[in-house]
Design an enzyme around this catalytic site. Structure first.
Site, PDB file in Angstrom:
ATOM      1  N   ASP A   1       0.882  -1.379   0.073  1.00 10.03           N
ATOM      2  CA  ASP A   1      -0.008  -0.004  -0.152  1.00 10.03           C
ATOM      3  C   ASP A   1       0.739   1.229  -0.096  1.00 10.03           C
ATOM      4  O   ASP A   1       0.281   2.189  -0.386  1.00 10.03           O
ATOM      5  CB  ASP A   1      -1.065  -0.025   1.196  1.00 10.03           C
ATOM      6  CG  ASP A   1      -2.163  -0.995   1.174  1.00 10.03           C
ATOM      7  OD1 ASP A   1      -2.240  -1.265  -0.084  1.00 10.03           O
ATOM      8  OD2 ASP A   1      -2.679  -1.325   2.015  1.00 10.03           O
TER       9      ASP A   1
ATOM     10  N   TYR B   1      -9.641   0.298   1.908  1.00 10.60           N
ATOM     11  CA  TYR B   1      -9.465   0.390   3.357  1.00 10.60           C
ATOM     12  C   TYR B   1      -9.101   1.747   3.849  1.00 10.60           C
ATOM     13  O   TYR B   1      -8.394   2.799   3.089  1.00 10.60           O
ATOM     14  CB  TYR B   1      -8.211  -0.542   3.677  1.00 10.60           C
ATOM     15  CG  TYR B   1      -8.620  -2.032   3.730  1.00 10.60           C
ATOM     16  CD1 TYR B   1      -9.361  -2.457   4.676  1.00 10.60           C
ATOM     17  CD2 TYR B   1      -8.133  -2.913   2.887  1.00 10.60           C
ATOM     18  CE1 TYR B   1      -9.934  -3.813   4.700  1.00 10.60           C
ATOM     19  CE2 TYR B   1      -8.538  -4.391   2.780  1.00 10.60           C
ATOM     20  CZ  TYR B   1      -9.324  -4.869   3.862  1.00 10.60           C
ATOM     21  OH  TYR B   1      -9.602  -6.155   3.997  1.00 10.60           O
TER      22      TYR B   1
ATOM     23  N   GLU C   1      23.049 -10.610  13.349  1.00  2.00           N
ATOM     24  CA  GLU C   1      21.865 -10.522  12.511  1.00  2.00           C
ATOM     25  C   GLU C   1      21.412 -11.989  12.149  1.00  2.00           C
ATOM     26  O   GLU C   1      20.312 -11.962  11.806  1.00  2.00           O
ATOM     27  CB  GLU C   1      22.086  -9.568  11.140  1.00  2.00           C
ATOM     28  CG  GLU C   1      22.341  -8.204  11.585  1.00  2.00           C
ATOM     29  CD  GLU C   1      22.674  -7.296  10.434  1.00  2.00           C
ATOM     30  OE1 GLU C   1      22.408  -6.108  10.327  1.00  2.00           O
ATOM     31  OE2 GLU C   1      23.111  -7.937   9.381  1.00  2.00           O
TER      32      GLU C   1
ATOM     33  N   PHE D   1      19.381  -7.472   4.331  1.00  3.18           N
ATOM     34  CA  PHE D   1      19.833  -6.706   5.284  1.00  3.18           C
ATOM     35  C   PHE D   1      20.480  -7.835   6.253  1.00  3.18           C
ATOM     36  O   PHE D   1      21.229  -7.267   7.184  1.00  3.18           O
ATOM     37  CB  PHE D   1      18.540  -6.155   6.225  1.00  3.18           C
ATOM     38  CG  PHE D   1      17.919  -4.852   5.357  1.00  3.18           C
ATOM     39  CD1 PHE D   1      17.890  -4.926   4.053  1.00  3.18           C
ATOM     40  CD2 PHE D   1      17.532  -3.750   6.456  1.00  3.18           C
ATOM     41  CE1 PHE D   1      17.450  -3.420   3.735  1.00  3.18           C
ATOM     42  CE2 PHE D   1      17.130  -2.777   5.925  1.00  3.18           C
ATOM     43  CZ  PHE D   1      17.021  -2.439   4.602  1.00  3.18           C
TER      44      PHE D   1
END
Length: 669
Positions: A379, A460, A562, A656
């Site tokens: 969106d 929405y 990570e 990432f």
């Protein structure tokens, strides 16, 4: 998803308040007679580009011969967005904490190139600002995108040709079929009874680009409720390439049954036993407006909140800086990401450098409806700021709320949405603390300060809240309203596909997943993530007289890198995650920390694994929580146009996670 037209009407019932289309305004959005003001300690370096900056950058880009830009009305080479490139954190902190010069401002320009066989978007860096001859330059902006460049292919840029092709097919090739089945045809005439909607994103099958189109009923009243008027008649188009003469329709479906050609569908229609279930017809049932059905005593006025002494918070409207109780912070708003918060301090100490939404997904699924099975919306492309309209006083926000305007740039114009952010205190109706003793009762009201914006993205309405509590906690809440995007209830539909909710209507199975970024700075930027688990154990203690006791203990471990940064909430809430500073202890020897925890409501990640629809564009939705080392080269976990080529996104969040340390580093969750 149908485009939002933002129209409405007033209701005679005072409990409901649809509002006419908003007009732009030059007002600040605050009532100067009631709102307490304050001078921000620093300029808001996070605020978006000013109108003057937008005008100057636009003029500069049009004068850049290498770009050869066309006017905004021509999609050949067009600026589709201008936004501030947020400053590097090190530069920002030098300004905020050490009284250094404010970071140099740069613009981020998104330019669409359409006059090529392979149309694309390219991001550009423009600066320094203000624009000055011999100083300001333009260059491709690549370093913040892990695709390697700020480039995205566009496969459906020829919207006019695609619209003509789809409606031409519906109104000519299968007009006899739609007349038989639906008693109408989708012609593209807005005054007609039917319209077409196409799936998002496009479907990539090998080297082919495809899309399902379904015929939907058009609304007949004020409520724009097309999303709940599916017909069940749909067709699949092959729109590979830019030559419409080579496009084709490769399949059709009606009432949950797949047909490989028009001939097959016509043959079925004319066969015995063919089922024509009917259509979804618009009416009062489909409208969100008042339906004249009252509850007992509903004619009486409901309770209302009041602020008897006016606002208890202060605002610098120009700098969008706010102070409430022990909190201070700055706001910004952008076309794509809407309202973001910056440099949040508690008791004079920064606890959060940045807090804001990155992306919101609605991913659909179906075994019997290929239209819904192909839909997965990202969106931010539609723009949380672009679709954040004026708020309705007394309904969206209390009547005593303070309002701020927002603005964004598109079509080479700065658009202002008045009163699109509201801020207010309210009493939650339950105490934040209480205790009854033998001779006294202590109780404290739970007063919360809220920053709210609402974005209407297609069907929405997202209600975004940042809530600040007196105990120092911050809650981020998102509520959804509006219309569902529905499916046709086919006679062949299986119960595990959805629920039958109206005559020929089914609720579509789908996931909503939202991704927020929080850059916590706990007593500085060097932080770690601790995992605290309550573990059941059976133990003998020195004081248990040799008896084994079934009990529990605390197990604390730190995320080393990570590689351990993809996290899920425990089903029994036994596991907690906190961002701590190992170099800063409180008076009792405990590391200072902030805990991150799920609140009420949904806490789901994407149910679908390795989505074939969204490819590598949905890698931020596979877990509940993530911990990564903060980098200026990784400012966002998503990109608004990832869905245009989902298997080759401009930002792939999975990249990432490259094993970097999470031990006393600057960490983003």
């Amino acid at each position: 998803m149908f485009p939002s037209k933002q129209t409405g009407h007033y209701s005679a019932n005072e409990r409901r308040a649809p509002v006419e289309r908003r007009q732009t305004s030059d007002s600040t959005g605050c009532d100067p007679d009631s709102q307490l003001s304050v001078k921000a300690p620093k300029s808001n370096i996070f605020a978006g580009l000013t109108t003057d900056e937008n005008v100057a950058v636009t003029k500069f880009l049009h004068e850049e011969k290498s770009l050869n830009l066309t006017a905004a009305s021509n999609a050949t080479r067009q600026i589709i967005a201008l936004e501030l490139l947020q400053p590097n954190k090190s530069d920002a902190l030098s300004y905020l904490d050490l009284n250094s010069q404010a970071p140099v401002r740069h613009a981020r320009a998104t330019i669409r190139f359409g006059a090529t066989l392979e149309p694309y978007l390219q991001e550009y860096l423009v600066g320094p600002l203000p624009v000055a001859a011999g100083k300001t330059t333009v260059a491709p902006l690549d370093y913040i995108f892990n695709k390697g460049r700020g480039y995205q292919r566009l496969y459906n840029i020829d919207t006019e040709a695609l619209t003509a092709f789809s409606y031409g097919y519906a109104s000519t090739n299968i007009s006899d079929i739609s007349q038989q089945l639906l008693n109408g045809t989708a012609t593209g005439d807005p005054s007609g009874t039917y319209a077409l909607a196409g799936t998002t994103p496009l479907i990539f099958e090998g080297d082919r680009v495809l899309q399902w189109n379904q015929i939907f009923g058009l609304h007949t009243g004020a409520c724009e409720d097309e999303d709940i008027l599916p017909s069940g008649l749909m067709f699949k188009t092959d729109i590979t390439g830019r030559d419409p003469s080579k496009w084709s329709v490769v399949a059709l479906q009606y009432n949950g049954i797949f047909y490989e050609s028009e001939a097959d569908l016509r043959k079925a229609i004319n066969s015995s036993g063919f089922i024509k279930p009917g259509t979804n017809v618009d009416g009062a049932w489909a409208c969100t407006d008042y339906n004249n059905v009252s509850f007992p005593h509903d004619e009486l006025n409901p309770p209302v909140s009041v602020a008897p002494d006016g606002p208890r918070f202060t605002v610098d409207v120009e700098e969008k800086y706010v102070e409430w109780m022990d909190f201070t912070f700055y706001l910004s708003s952008s076309k794509y990401l809407g309202t973001q918060l910056h440099n949040i301090k508690y008791k004079g100490e920064r606890i959060i450098y940045e807090l804001g939404i990155q992306e919101a997904m609605a991913h659909y699924a179906s075994a019997s409806d290929p239209f819904q099975a192909s839909n997965a919306y990202l969106d931010s492309e539609y723009g949380f700021g672009q679709t954040g309209w004026e708020l309705v006083s007394g309904f969206d926000c209390p009547v005593y709320a303070t309002y701020l305007n927002t603005s964004y740039y598109t079509g080479e114009t700065t658009h202002v949405h008045p009163s699109s952010i509201c801020m207010f205190e309210y009493d939650t109706g339950y105490p934040i603390q209480r205790h009854t003793g033998a001779s006294y009762v202590s109780v404290t009201k739970n007063i919360v300060f809220t920053v709210r914006s609402i974005s209407t993205v297609g069907n929405y309405d997202y209600i975004f809240d940042y809530e600040f509590y007196l105990d120092g906690s911050i809650h981020v809440t998102v509520r959804a309203s509006g219309y569902i995007e529905s499916s046709f209830w086919a006679t062949s539909t299986q119960s595990n596909d959805g629920f039958h909710i109206h005559d020929h209507l089914a609720g579509s199975m789908h996931d909503h997943v939202l991704n927020y970024k929080i850059d916590l700075d706990v007593a500085g930027t060097a932080n770690s993530v601790v995992r605290t688990e309550l573990v059941p154990v059976t133990k003998v203690y020195p004081w248990s007289n040799g008896r084994e006791l079934n009990t529990m203990t605390i197990d604390r471990t730190y995320l080393a890198s990570e590689d351990e940064g993809k996290l899920n909430w425990d089903a029994n809430n036994n596991i907690m995650y906190s961002v701590v500073n190992k170099d800063a202890k409180n008076p009792y020897g405990e590391y200072r920390s902030y805990k991150i925890m799920p609140a009420t409501g949904n806490r789901n990640h994407l149910t679908i694994q390795n989505s074939t629809t969204l490819g590598n564009s949905a890698n931020w939705a596979t877990h509940h929580l993530y911990a990564v080392q903060r980098k200026d080269t990784e400012p966002q976990s998503a990109y608004p146009y990832n869905g245009r080529d989902p298997n080759n996104p401009v930002v792939d969040f999975a990249k990432f996670f490259d094993g970097e340390s999470l031990d006393q580093e600057d960490i983003v969750m």
